[in-house]
Structure formats: C-alpha cells, structure tokens
Design a protein around this motif. Sequence first.
Motif, PDB file in Angstrom:
ATOM      1  N   ASP A 103      -6.885   1.414   5.326  1.00 49.43           N
ATOM      2  CA  ASP A 103      -5.533   1.730   4.845  1.00 49.43           C
ATOM      3  C   ASP A 103      -5.473   1.772   3.321  1.00 49.43           C
ATOM      4  O   ASP A 103      -4.525   2.321   2.751  1.00 49.43           O
ATOM      5  N   GLY A 104      -6.470   1.191   2.661  1.00 56.21           N
ATOM      6  CA  GLY A 104      -6.433   1.068   1.210  1.00 56.21           C
ATOM      7  C   GLY A 104      -7.444   1.935   0.483  1.00 56.21           C
ATOM      8  O   GLY A 104      -7.844   1.606  -0.640  1.00 56.21           O
ATOM      9  N   ILE A 105      -7.892   3.017   1.096  1.00 58.51           N
ATOM     10  CA  ILE A 105      -8.809   3.943   0.429  1.00 58.51           C
ATOM     11  C   ILE A 105      -8.210   5.342   0.461  1.00 58.51           C
ATOM     12  O   ILE A 105      -7.257   5.619   1.200  1.00 58.51           O
ATOM     13  N   GLY A 106      -8.777   6.237  -0.336  1.00 54.55           N
ATOM     14  CA  GLY A 106      -8.277   7.607  -0.398  1.00 54.55           C
ATOM     15  C   GLY A 106      -7.093   7.722  -1.349  1.00 54.55           C
ATOM     16  O   GLY A 106      -6.699   6.753  -2.013  1.00 54.55           O
ATOM     17  N   PRO A 107      -6.502   8.906  -1.445  1.00 58.03           N
ATOM     18  CA  PRO A 107      -5.366   9.121  -2.356  1.00 58.03           C
ATOM     19  C   PRO A 107      -4.239   8.125  -2.081  1.00 58.03           C
ATOM     20  O   PRO A 107      -3.847   7.927  -0.920  1.00 58.03           O
ATOM     21  N   GLN A 108      -3.723   7.497  -3.142  1.00 57.50           N
ATOM     22  CA  GLN A 108      -2.718   6.455  -2.962  1.00 57.50           C
ATOM     23  C   GLN A 108      -1.490   6.952  -2.213  1.00 57.50           C
ATOM     24  O   GLN A 108      -0.912   6.224  -1.380  1.00 57.50           O
ATOM     25  N   GLU A 109      -1.082   8.188  -2.491  1.00 58.79           N
ATOM     26  CA  GLU A 109       0.140   8.701  -1.869  1.00 58.79           C
ATOM     27  C   GLU A 109      -0.025   8.934  -0.368  1.00 58.79           C
ATOM     28  O   GLU A 109       0.961   9.096   0.373  1.00 58.79           O
ATOM     29  N   GLN A 110      -1.265   8.910   0.121  1.00 57.33           N
ATOM     30  CA  GLN A 110      -1.508   9.120   1.548  1.00 57.33           C
ATOM     31  C   GLN A 110      -1.768   7.820   2.308  1.00 57.33           C
ATOM     32  O   GLN A 110      -1.970   7.843   3.523  1.00 57.33           O
ATOM     33  N   ARG A 111      -1.759   6.712   1.606  1.00 60.72           N
ATOM     34  CA  ARG A 111      -2.054   5.433   2.259  1.00 60.72           C
ATOM     35  C   ARG A 111      -0.834   4.927   3.031  1.00 60.72           C
ATOM     36  O   ARG A 111       0.286   4.988   2.523  1.00 60.72           O
ATOM     37  N   PRO A 112      -1.055   4.414   4.229  1.00 58.34           N
ATOM     38  CA  PRO A 112       0.069   3.901   5.025  1.00 58.34           C
ATOM     39  C   PRO A 112       0.600   2.584   4.464  1.00 58.34           C
ATOM     40  O   PRO A 112      -0.093   1.874   3.734  1.00 58.34           O
ATOM     41  N   THR A 113       1.818   2.249   4.817  1.00 58.88           N
ATOM     42  CA  THR A 113       2.403   0.969   4.431  1.00 58.88           C
ATOM     43  C   THR A 113       2.413   0.030   5.633  1.00 58.88           C
ATOM     44  O   THR A 113       2.419   0.464   6.787  1.00 58.88           O
ATOM     45  N   ILE A 114       2.410  -1.272   5.317  1.00 63.92           N
ATOM     46  CA  ILE A 114       2.554  -2.299   6.348  1.00 63.92           C
ATOM     47  C   ILE A 114       3.531  -3.345   5.829  1.00 63.92           C
ATOM     48  O   ILE A 114       3.921  -3.321   4.651  1.00 63.92           O
ATOM     49  N   VAL A 115       3.910  -4.266   6.679  1.00 65.62           N
ATOM     50  CA  VAL A 115       4.745  -5.389   6.268  1.00 65.62           C
ATOM     51  C   VAL A 115       3.850  -6.620   6.136  1.00 65.62           C
ATOM     52  O   VAL A 115       3.072  -6.935   7.043  1.00 65.62           O
ATOM     53  N   ASN A 116       3.937  -7.286   4.994  1.00 66.26           N
ATOM     54  CA  ASN A 116       3.174  -8.522   4.779  1.00 66.26           C
ATOM     55  C   ASN A 116       3.895  -9.649   5.511  1.00 66.26           C
ATOM     56  O   ASN A 116       4.781 -10.313   4.966  1.00 66.26           O
ATOM     57  N   LYS A 117       3.505  -9.863   6.756  1.00 66.84           N
ATOM     58  CA  LYS A 117       4.212 -10.806   7.624  1.00 66.84           C
ATOM     59  C   LYS A 117       4.042 -12.250   7.173  1.00 66.84           C
ATOM     60  O   LYS A 117       4.856 -13.118   7.495  1.00 66.84           O
ATOM     61  N   TRP A 118       2.979 -12.526   6.421  1.00 64.10           N
ATOM     62  CA  TRP A 118       2.705 -13.909   6.031  1.00 64.10           C
ATOM     63  C   TRP A 118       3.491 -14.330   4.801  1.00 64.10           C
ATOM     64  O   TRP A 118       3.911 -15.472   4.696  1.00 64.10           O
ATOM     65  N   TRP A 119       3.672 -13.420   3.873  1.00 65.81           N
ATOM     66  CA  TRP A 119       4.167 -13.819   2.556  1.00 65.81           C
ATOM     67  C   TRP A 119       5.381 -13.005   2.133  1.00 65.81           C
ATOM     68  O   TRP A 119       5.270 -12.014   1.450  1.00 65.81           O
ATOM     69  N   GLY A 120       6.539 -13.428   2.631  1.00 69.17           N
ATOM     70  CA  GLY A 120       7.801 -12.880   2.161  1.00 69.17           C
ATOM     71  C   GLY A 120       8.318 -11.687   2.915  1.00 69.17           C
ATOM     72  O   GLY A 120       9.406 -11.197   2.632  1.00 69.17           O
ATOM     73  N   GLY A 121       7.559 -11.160   3.868  1.00 68.10           N
ATOM     74  CA  GLY A 121       8.002 -10.012   4.635  1.00 68.10           C
ATOM     75  C   GLY A 121       8.200  -8.761   3.807  1.00 68.10           C
ATOM     76  O   GLY A 121       8.987  -7.879   4.163  1.00 68.10           O
ATOM     77  N   VAL A 122       7.456  -8.646   2.707  1.00 70.35           N
ATOM     78  CA  VAL A 122       7.605  -7.500   1.818  1.00 70.35           C
ATOM     79  C   VAL A 122       6.738  -6.339   2.309  1.00 70.35           C
ATOM     80  O   VAL A 122       5.802  -6.520   3.090  1.00 70.35           O
ATOM     81  N   THR A 123       7.068  -5.144   1.832  1.00 71.57           N
ATOM     82  CA  THR A 123       6.285  -3.964   2.192  1.00 71.57           C
ATOM     83  C   THR A 123       5.032  -3.898   1.334  1.00 71.57           C
ATOM     84  O   THR A 123       5.090  -3.985   0.113  1.00 71.57           O
ATOM     85  N   GLU A 124       3.915  -3.777   1.987  1.00 67.62           N
ATOM     86  CA  GLU A 124       2.618  -3.606   1.323  1.00 67.62           C
ATOM     87  C   GLU A 124       2.279  -2.122   1.374  1.00 67.62           C
ATOM     88  O   GLU A 124       2.105  -1.553   2.455  1.00 67.62           O
ATOM     89  N   ASP A 125       2.193  -1.483   0.202  1.00 64.50           N
ATOM     90  CA  ASP A 125       1.947  -0.033   0.191  1.00 64.50           C
ATOM     91  C   ASP A 125       0.473   0.337   0.072  1.00 64.50           C
ATOM     92  O   ASP A 125       0.116   1.519   0.029  1.00 64.50           O
ATOM     93  N   ASN A 126      -0.398  -0.676   0.024  1.00 60.61           N
ATOM     94  CA  ASN A 126      -1.849  -0.447  -0.019  1.00 60.61           C
ATOM     95  C   ASN A 126      -2.300   0.342  -1.250  1.00 60.61           C
ATOM     96  O   ASN A 126      -3.371   0.957  -1.246  1.00 60.61           O
ATOM     97  N   SER A 127      -1.504   0.314  -2.310  1.00 57.66           N
ATOM     98  CA  SER A 127      -1.907   1.024  -3.531  1.00 57.66           C
ATOM     99  C   SER A 127      -3.058   0.328  -4.244  1.00 57.66           C
ATOM    100  O   SER A 127      -3.734   0.922  -5.078  1.00 57.66           O
ATOM    101  N   PHE A 128      -3.287  -0.947  -3.900  1.00 57.53           N
ATOM    102  CA  PHE A 128      -4.440  -1.667  -4.422  1.00 57.53           C
ATOM    103  C   PHE A 128      -5.370  -1.930  -3.247  1.00 57.53           C
ATOM    104  O   PHE A 128      -5.066  -2.732  -2.354  1.00 57.53           O
ATOM    105  N   GLY A 129      -6.509  -1.247  -3.240  1.00 53.94           N
ATOM    106  CA  GLY A 129      -7.432  -1.355  -2.115  1.00 53.94           C
ATOM    107  C   GLY A 129      -8.858  -1.609  -2.547  1.00 53.94           C
ATOM    108  O   GLY A 129      -9.117  -2.120  -3.640  1.00 53.94           O
TER     109      GLY A 129
END
Length: 515
Positions: A103-129
Amino acid sequence: MKKTFLILFVFTFCNQITFAQKETTIVTLKNDDKAPVINKNIYGHFAEHLGRCIYGGFFVGDTSKIPNTKGVRNDIIAALKDLKIPNLRWPGGCFADTYHWKDGIGPQEQRPTIVNKWWGGVTEDNSFGTHDFLNMCELLETEPYLSGNVGSGTVQELADWVQYTNFSGKSPMSDLRKKNGRTEPWKVKFWGIGNEAWGCGGNMTAEYYAGEYRKFATFMSDWENTGGITRIASGSNSGDYNWTEVLMKNIPLNMLGGIGVHHYAVINWNKKGDGVDFTEEQYFKTMQSALKMEELVTKHGAIMDKYDPEKKVAMLVDEWGGWYEVEKGTNPGFLYQQNTMRDAVLAGATLNIFNNHADRVRMANLAQCVNVLQAVILTDKAKMITTPTYHVMKIYAVHQDAKLLPVSFQSPLYTVNGETLPAVSASASKDKNGAIHISLVNVDAKNKNKIEIDVKDLGVKNFTGTIITSAKLQDYNSFDTPNKIVPTAFKGFENKKGKLEITIPPFSVVVLEGK
C-alpha cells in the motif's frame, strides 16, 4: 505495550552490585579481556505510524516550506546524525500488524488509505512508505529495522517484502522495485517477525506464535547478501518468562537471530501521572519500574542461556522508555508527552543496564524517536527541539562499539516512604583508541552522592567530564526555552594519585572521559 508490575532488583554478570548506606561509593572497574563489546545497536530508536511521529514529525512532504529532502525534515536528519543513531525500527509497534507494505509503494496519489485503528482512528494515506523510510535511513546513515506483518499479513507478503528490498537479480519483486524508481536494493538486515504477538499482534499463545514464527522465517530467504538477514522474534511482555522459554525451546537456533523484550516504566497503567507535574513519590515509582529492567534482562538472559549457552541469539529490548499521561489538550491516541530531568535519569540508568549486559543485549530501541512517548525530538510546525533524553543518548554515544569495563560497587540507597532504590547507576567502557568512558547516574532526587574510582591501572591520567542536570527534577526544554537542559562541563571531581573523587548532584547524569 502492556501492564507490568513492580518487583525487586536482581543482579548479574558484570554488574555485581549490592546495597549499603555509606558516605562514599567505591566503584571498581575491571580490565577484562573476556568482556564483551557494547553493540552500538543498543542505542537504537523506534518510529511508528503513531500520532505525530511520522506525519508532522519526520515527514512533512516535499511541498512543505519546512526545509526537507524528499519530504523528510532536514533538521531532524541533522539532529539524529549528530546523535549517531545506529538503527531505526519501523513501521511499528502495533501498527506493523495492520500494515500492508504494498500500500505504501508506487505513485503517492495512487496509494490506498486505511484507518489507523490503534492510534487515534486517523486516516493513514500511506504517503510515507518503504522507499521513503529506507531512503531516509540512507540519509541518516543508519540500519533500518523492519517489523513484518504477521497478525493480519501472509507469509508470501513478508517474503515478497524481503525480496523487494534486498534482491538485486531479476525477480517479480525486484522488477517492481525498479519500476518504482529504485535500481539497487537497500539490503535490509534486521527483520522483526511480527510485533507483540501476545497482544495487539494477534493475542497468540507462545506455542502458537513459535509455530507461526517458524513458518514465516522459513520463507524469508536472502541468499544473495553476505551474512543474510537477522530474523527477530516478537518477544515477551516485560516479565513473561514463559514466553521466552517456549520460543527458545521450540524455535531452532539457526532460524533465530534475536528475541525481543518490551518494557515501559509506568507508575500505574490506569493512572500514569503527568509528564511534567509530578511529585517525588511519582518519580520514585517511575524509577522503580524503570530499574526493573535489570531483573528482566537477567532472568530472560538466564532462560536464553539454557538453550543458547554460546549466546548466539541476541536479546533485543526493542521497546523501552517512560510512559505518562498525554500532554493536556492533545489527542490521547497520539501519546505526546513532555520530557524532563526524570527522563534523563531514566535513560541514563537504563542504558547503563544494557551496557552492563552487553554479552546478551545487542539491540534496544527507545520508544519513540519524535513526538511520541520518551522522544528525543519534539516538533511544533517549523520549530524543533531536542529533549533531555536526546542529550543523554548523545553523551552516551561514546560507548557504541567500545569494550565493556565491568563495574562493581555497593550503592547507597534512595529512600521514599520507606521504600528504597539503589541511588547510583554506573557503566564503563574502553574505546578502540584507548579512551576510557565512565557513565554515572544519581537517581536520588534530594541528595548528592560521593563516588571514588581507582583508575591507576587503566592507563589514563587526564579526565574531563560532562553533566546533564537542572535546578528542578520537573525541568524540561520547551519551544520557548529549548536549551534549558543541555550538556555542560562537569568539574565536580578530582584525580588524586590515580583515584577519582567525584561528587555527583541529585538527579543528574555524568560521563567522564579519560585519555
């Protein structure tokens, strides 16, 4: 990251310390040819996708006005290079077992998002992979330590990650790496097979995890690189000695590079106390929990010795540090806390324990590097400061890859409400150039301590000293006063005919250098 209970100290090997009240503490250093080298990886760090550690910490994006290199803050890179960090663990922590690396490789704009269920329930956009982290490690000149997903991942997924990062020949994963802009492999050496498998990594039993470890480890091959990879088992929660026993008994040693241990210094898991506004009693309880590390390393080490007397398998304390309530007004899931002289004392005493057990402890990772728990760096938008813990690790860096000088002494006692702790902590080493370094910590919050060390037989005559201390135990570096606590020259000692006579102030950390 789990609840622990406080129990008494146990002592071992090169740190044969007993307690006694006496006016002067006599510390003896031994020049032992059989003593181990203090592995530099004991001074490792940890970066999880948690709060503002990665986003808003390390990573601001390449469009940020904050000076950066491919999105990574230049000031943080400079500070950590100055600290000489030997390794950096990523992406977790609990986050690791929900992280799917593709999820964290390839063009940043094409990476899927997930929810960080452990830490604050924030959206993880996988821009850092993967590329972002491993390239950052190259900037830091540090070894990456990747934690693989066992809890929600597959054997194939982790095997592919090894191939993607390490294989230079033609293969599906190396071709994908090249397509994503990286021709040469990074040759990642350290691989964690899951994280806290007993808890957030799957709530597994030790027996079940041992079988999972064997399966995952079997398919993690790196036949190309000299020395291969170091496969690291998810270790115990603090004093769960059965976990270590089961893993050592059921995993072949040739599949096992290391076993982790996690332990946090916590007053009470239900009421952790404030990071700044704390009493001496709370400080004492924190140190009581922190100094339990001596017992943990000793007992886990004894179990490992039963199955591995040659000490081929490393112990990795790959999560440690102080844990308090979050700073008022901050997201409770982000674990942001201030860093006071309490943390400096905690860091110094803990590192002394690791140094003194360097025969078995060969990696450790302070939790965490930026903006989370006992961080060495804090940021506020464009501002960045280093903490008292940072400065302790900086002056202790002289021990990295130096030969241990075993210490022995009788520590005076630090007493609060009828309970006692050893007031003095110490470790020492001799580097490749023959310089001697002695690290001393006074845990006592009220009283100075006098220490005497015979150095006649060490081949050094001239000593200098560095100290980290402050007026109050609760003092810290803020964005308004970033240099309130910094290392300064230490003059509180004399060399009288080969005997160092030292007076160390309350709650302070000292490093002496002899040449």
